[in-house]
Scaffold this motif. Structure first.
Motif, PDB file in Angstrom:
ATOM      1  N   GLY A 290       0.800  -1.209   0.000  1.00 26.37           N
ATOM      2  CA  GLY A 290       0.000   0.000   0.000  1.00 26.37           C
ATOM      3  C   GLY A 290       0.833   1.260   0.000  1.00 26.37           C
ATOM      4  N   ASP A 291       0.545   2.160   0.944  1.00 26.86           N
ATOM      5  CA  ASP A 291       1.212   3.461   0.976  1.00 26.86           C
ATOM      6  C   ASP A 291       2.729   3.295   0.943  1.00 26.86           C
ATOM      7  OD1 ASP A 291      -1.216   4.670   1.093  1.00 26.86           O
ATOM      8  OD2 ASP A 291      -1.123   5.212   3.213  1.00 26.86           O
ATOM      9  N   THR A 292       3.353   4.008   0.027  1.00 26.25           N
ATOM     10  CA  THR A 292       4.813   3.999  -0.120  1.00 26.25           C
ATOM     11  C   THR A 292       5.253   5.413  -0.474  1.00 26.25           C
ATOM     12  OG1 THR A 292       4.789   1.702  -0.919  1.00 26.25           O
ATOM     13  CG2 THR A 292       6.767   3.012  -1.367  1.00 26.25           C
ATOM     14  N   LEU A 293       6.210   5.943   0.262  1.00 27.59           N
ATOM     15  CA  LEU A 293       6.617   7.325   0.017  1.00 27.59           C
ATOM     16  C   LEU A 293       8.019   7.565   0.555  1.00 27.59           C
ATOM     17  CD1 LEU A 293       5.523  10.190  -0.936  1.00 27.59           C
ATOM     18  CD2 LEU A 293       5.160  10.635   1.503  1.00 27.59           C
ATOM     19  N   VAL A 294       8.801   8.314  -0.210  1.00 25.07           N
ATOM     20  CA  VAL A 294      10.036   8.917   0.281  1.00 25.07           C
ATOM     21  C   VAL A 294       9.823  10.425   0.237  1.00 25.07           C
ATOM     22  CG1 VAL A 294      12.497   9.279  -0.125  1.00 25.07           C
ATOM     23  CG2 VAL A 294      11.489   7.013  -0.492  1.00 25.07           C
ATOM     24  N   LEU A 295      10.066  11.099   1.347  1.00 28.29           N
ATOM     25  CA  LEU A 295       9.874  12.544   1.394  1.00 28.29           C
ATOM     26  C   LEU A 295      10.728  13.237   0.340  1.00 28.29           C
ATOM     27  CD1 LEU A 295       9.878  13.142   5.261  1.00 28.29           C
ATOM     28  CD2 LEU A 295       7.898  12.955   3.741  1.00 28.29           C
ATOM     29  N   ARG A 296      10.182  14.290  -0.238  1.00 28.52           N
ATOM     30  CA  ARG A 296      10.872  14.989  -1.324  1.00 28.52           C
ATOM     31  C   ARG A 296      12.308  15.361  -0.951  1.00 28.52           C
ATOM     32  NH1 ARG A 296       5.816  18.190  -2.336  1.00 28.52           N
ATOM     33  NH2 ARG A 296       4.912  17.381  -4.258  1.00 28.52           N
ATOM     34  N   GLU A 297      12.481  15.814   0.284  1.00 26.70           N
ATOM     35  CA  GLU A 297      13.795  16.299   0.689  1.00 26.70           C
ATOM     36  C   GLU A 297      14.820  15.186   0.885  1.00 26.70           C
ATOM     37  OE1 GLU A 297      10.990  16.709   4.332  1.00 26.70           O
ATOM     38  OE2 GLU A 297      10.886  16.822   2.134  1.00 26.70           O
ATOM     39  N   HIS A 298      14.375  13.928   0.781  1.00 26.44           N
ATOM     40  CA  HIS A 298      15.309  12.809   0.950  1.00 26.44           C
ATOM     41  C   HIS A 298      15.439  11.964  -0.317  1.00 26.44           C
ATOM     42  CE1 HIS A 298      16.041  13.296   5.263  1.00 26.44           C
ATOM     43  NE2 HIS A 298      14.761  13.609   5.370  1.00 26.44           N
ATOM     44  N   ARG A 299      14.895  12.451  -1.420  1.00 26.61           N
ATOM     45  CA  ARG A 299      14.979  11.681  -2.647  1.00 26.61           C
ATOM     46  C   ARG A 299      16.369  11.805  -3.269  1.00 26.61           C
ATOM     47  NH1 ARG A 299       8.823  13.191  -4.742  1.00 26.61           N
ATOM     48  NH2 ARG A 299       7.807  11.961  -3.093  1.00 26.61           N
ATOM     49  N   GLY A 300      16.688  10.829  -4.121  1.00 31.95           N
ATOM     50  CA  GLY A 300      17.989  10.826  -4.778  1.00 31.95           C
ATOM     51  C   GLY A 300      19.001   9.913  -4.124  1.00 31.95           C
ATOM     52  N   HIS A 301      18.569   9.149  -3.091  1.00 32.04           N
ATOM     53  CA  HIS A 301      19.481   8.239  -2.390  1.00 32.04           C
ATOM     54  C   HIS A 301      19.058   6.772  -2.544  1.00 32.04           C
ATOM     55  CE1 HIS A 301      21.303  11.727  -0.390  1.00 32.04           C
ATOM     56  NE2 HIS A 301      20.077  12.150  -0.148  1.00 32.04           N
ATOM     57  N   ARG A 302      18.163   6.509  -3.479  1.00 28.93           N
ATOM     58  CA  ARG A 302      17.630   5.161  -3.718  1.00 28.93           C
ATOM     59  C   ARG A 302      16.951   4.585  -2.485  1.00 28.93           C
ATOM     60  NH1 ARG A 302      20.426   1.545  -8.390  1.00 28.93           N
ATOM     61  NH2 ARG A 302      20.298   3.158  -9.994  1.00 28.93           N
ATOM     62  N   LEU A 303      16.332   5.440  -1.708  1.00 31.41           N
ATOM     63  CA  LEU A 303      15.617   4.957  -0.531  1.00 31.41           C
ATOM     64  C   LEU A 303      14.377   4.157  -0.928  1.00 31.41           C
ATOM     65  CD1 LEU A 303      15.855   8.055   1.838  1.00 31.41           C
ATOM     66  CD2 LEU A 303      17.435   6.123   1.600  1.00 31.41           C
ATOM     67  N   GLY A 304      13.729   4.535  -2.028  1.00 32.31           N
ATOM     68  CA  GLY A 304      12.592   3.758  -2.509  1.00 32.31           C
ATOM     69  C   GLY A 304      12.992   2.338  -2.859  1.00 32.31           C
ATOM     70  N   TRP A 305      14.148   2.180  -3.485  1.00 32.74           N
ATOM     71  CA  TRP A 305      14.672   0.847  -3.780  1.00 32.74           C
ATOM     72  C   TRP A 305      14.920   0.078  -2.483  1.00 32.74           C
ATOM     73  CZ3 TRP A 305      16.935  -0.875  -8.727  1.00 32.74           C
ATOM     74  CH2 TRP A 305      16.661   0.009  -9.788  1.00 32.74           C
ATOM     75  N   ARG A 334       8.448   6.823 -12.478  1.00 29.13           N
ATOM     76  CA  ARG A 334       9.464   5.979 -13.083  1.00 29.13           C
ATOM     77  C   ARG A 334      10.462   5.428 -12.073  1.00 29.13           C
ATOM     78  NH1 ARG A 334       8.724   2.718 -16.778  1.00 29.13           N
ATOM     79  NH2 ARG A 334      10.045   1.318 -15.582  1.00 29.13           N
ATOM     80  N   PRO A 335      10.899   6.191 -11.068  1.00 30.24           N
ATOM     81  CA  PRO A 335      11.849   5.602 -10.111  1.00 30.24           C
ATOM     82  C   PRO A 335      11.318   4.345  -9.424  1.00 30.24           C
ATOM     83  CG  PRO A 335      11.853   7.987  -9.919  1.00 30.24           C
ATOM     84  CD  PRO A 335      10.722   7.639 -10.839  1.00 30.24           C
ATOM     85  N   MET A 336      10.023   4.361  -9.030  1.00 35.41           N
ATOM     86  CA  MET A 336       9.489   3.182  -8.363  1.00 35.41           C
ATOM     87  C   MET A 336       9.229   2.054  -9.353  1.00 35.41           C
ATOM     88  SD  MET A 336       8.945   1.803  -5.536  1.00 35.41           S
ATOM     89  CE  MET A 336       9.138   3.243  -4.475  1.00 35.41           C
ATOM     90  N   LEU A 337       8.785   2.385 -10.558  1.00 34.63           N
ATOM     91  CA  LEU A 337       8.585   1.341 -11.557  1.00 34.63           C
ATOM     92  C   LEU A 337       9.910   0.700 -11.954  1.00 34.63           C
ATOM     93  CD1 LEU A 337       5.848   2.933 -13.846  1.00 34.63           C
ATOM     94  CD2 LEU A 337       5.558   1.177 -12.083  1.00 34.63           C
ATOM     95  N   ASP A 338      10.985   1.485 -11.942  1.00 34.34           N
ATOM     96  CA  ASP A 338      12.307   0.928 -12.255  1.00 34.34           C
ATOM     97  C   ASP A 338      12.684  -0.191 -11.283  1.00 34.34           C
ATOM     98  OD1 ASP A 338      12.750   2.518 -14.451  1.00 34.34           O
ATOM     99  OD2 ASP A 338      13.962   3.999 -13.390  1.00 34.34           O
TER     100      ASP A 338
END
Length: 358
Positions: A290-305, A334-338
């Motif tokens: 369900g809910d999945t989120l990385v805060l905008r200010e922490h993006r770019g570190h592959r935290l979603g991966w 696209r980052p999460m679909l990747d």
């Protein structure tokens, strides 16, 4: 037109509970007739906790045939914060009673409630048979530039005819379990390296530990502002500690266990992202992410991966035997679909998100 009482529990008044069961059965029958994916369906016991949020109450409606059978259902959901302009409307007609004007009756009624409430932004979700990117003639393309749905689908014709605007597509994806451990491990190592020493992952099942409650409340709030929405932006939906506690108390009554994976930003001791997986007690059912989120200010570190692969590994370790994980993601995300594609998720359907502003 009948407005149903939402049961407080599935052990409540038998007539109320039975009416709710019939409501869910019609909703499920209409959905699976489009997608052909019974694995997406939730039982009444699984759905009820999500209808009991006092900050965003649900009103349920039904149409019955002369013999008393429930043949069409709808819902009207709002948030109670003063000045909130938005609401959510859903309609489902039992497949053997479609094309008889029942959807129009429900839509007229629910849209009338929205007008009377002064709601100026209406949204609805409509599942689609579309699998993968929609291209070529006969497809209605999302204004985001990503994804589309077949123009000949009944929901598409119905919503377009009523003046609703197609806004966004969610891809429905399935990962067969068990996942390839070597792939998951490789992606974990890459994500951990990219995240670096400033981030670490925490997991738990059930209610949120006290030390992370404020962080999860913030992440739930930011789901309304940071998640991809195309041009259908919504006002902030604030989650307080009290609202989180109420929500998790309802979830505790569900035949699913909520598994949370969260990533901490160590220097600030705050949470930077999370994902939640609803794990059915019945092992033959898929896990729903369900809910999945990385805060905008922490993006770019592959935290979603990192969140994704730790979630998969946690399910494999603590809840083995489930056939798959199902997830919904915006086609433009696209980052999460990747990471989904890298780990083995395959598209199995789509969900159109529609809006009407009045």
């Amino acid at each position: 037109m009948i407005e149903l009482d939402v049961p407080a529990t599935m052990a409540g008044e038998p007539a109320v509970v039975e009416a709710f069961r019939e409501w869910v059965a019609v909703q499920n029958a209409a959905e699976v007739a489009v997608t052909g994916l019974p694995e997406l369906l939730w039982t009444p016991e699984e759905q009820l906790p999500y209808l009991l949020d006092t900050e965003a109450p649900s009103r349920l409606f039904a149409l019955r045939s002369p013999d008393g059978a429930t043949v069409a259902v709808g819902s009207y959901d709002t948030k109670q914060a003063p000045g909130t302009p938005n609401c959510w409307i859903s309609i489902a007609v039992r497949p053997d009673h479609q094309r008889r004007g029942l959807g129009t009756l429900l839509a007229d009624h629910l849209e009338g409630i929205a007008r009377a409430d002064g709601r100026t932004q209406w949204k609805t979700y409509a599942v689609s048979r579309q699998v993968g990117p929609a291209v070529g003639h006969g497809c209605l393309h999302a204004p985001t530039g990503f994804g589309g749905v077949p123009e000949d689908e009944a929901a598409v014709r119905f919503l377009t005819g009523r003046g609703w605007r197609f806004g966004q597509v969610n891809r429905i994806s399935r990962l067969l379990l068990p996942a390839d451990h070597s792939v998951v491990q490789t992606l974990y190592e890459r994500a951990s390296t990219a995240a670096g020493a400033d981030y670490r992952v925490h997991t738990w099942a059930g209610p949120t530990p006290r030390q992370w409650q404020a962080g999860i409340a913030l992440l739930e709030t930011r789901m309304s502002t940071d998640a991809p929405e195309g041009d259908m932006e919504e006002p902030e939906d604030v989650w307080t500690l009290e609202r989180l506690a109420e929500h998790e108390a309802h979830l505790a009554e569900s035949p699913r266990t909520m598994v949370t994976v969260a990533v901490e930003h160590i220097p600030s001791t705050t949470l930077a992202g999370f994902t939640q997986l609803a794990v059915p007690n019945e092992v033959t059912q898929p896990v729903m992410q369900g809910d999945t989120l990385v805060l905008r200010e922490h993006r770019g570190h592959r935290l979603g991966w990192l969140l994704k692969v730790v979630g998969i590994d946690t399910i494999a370790r603590d809840h083995p035997g489930h056939p798959s994980i199902i997830t919904f993601n915006a086609e433009e995300n696209r980052p999460m679909l990747d990471v989904n594609e890298a780990v083995g998720f395959l598209a199995v359907g789509s969900e159109g998100i529609w809006e009407r502003r009045v």
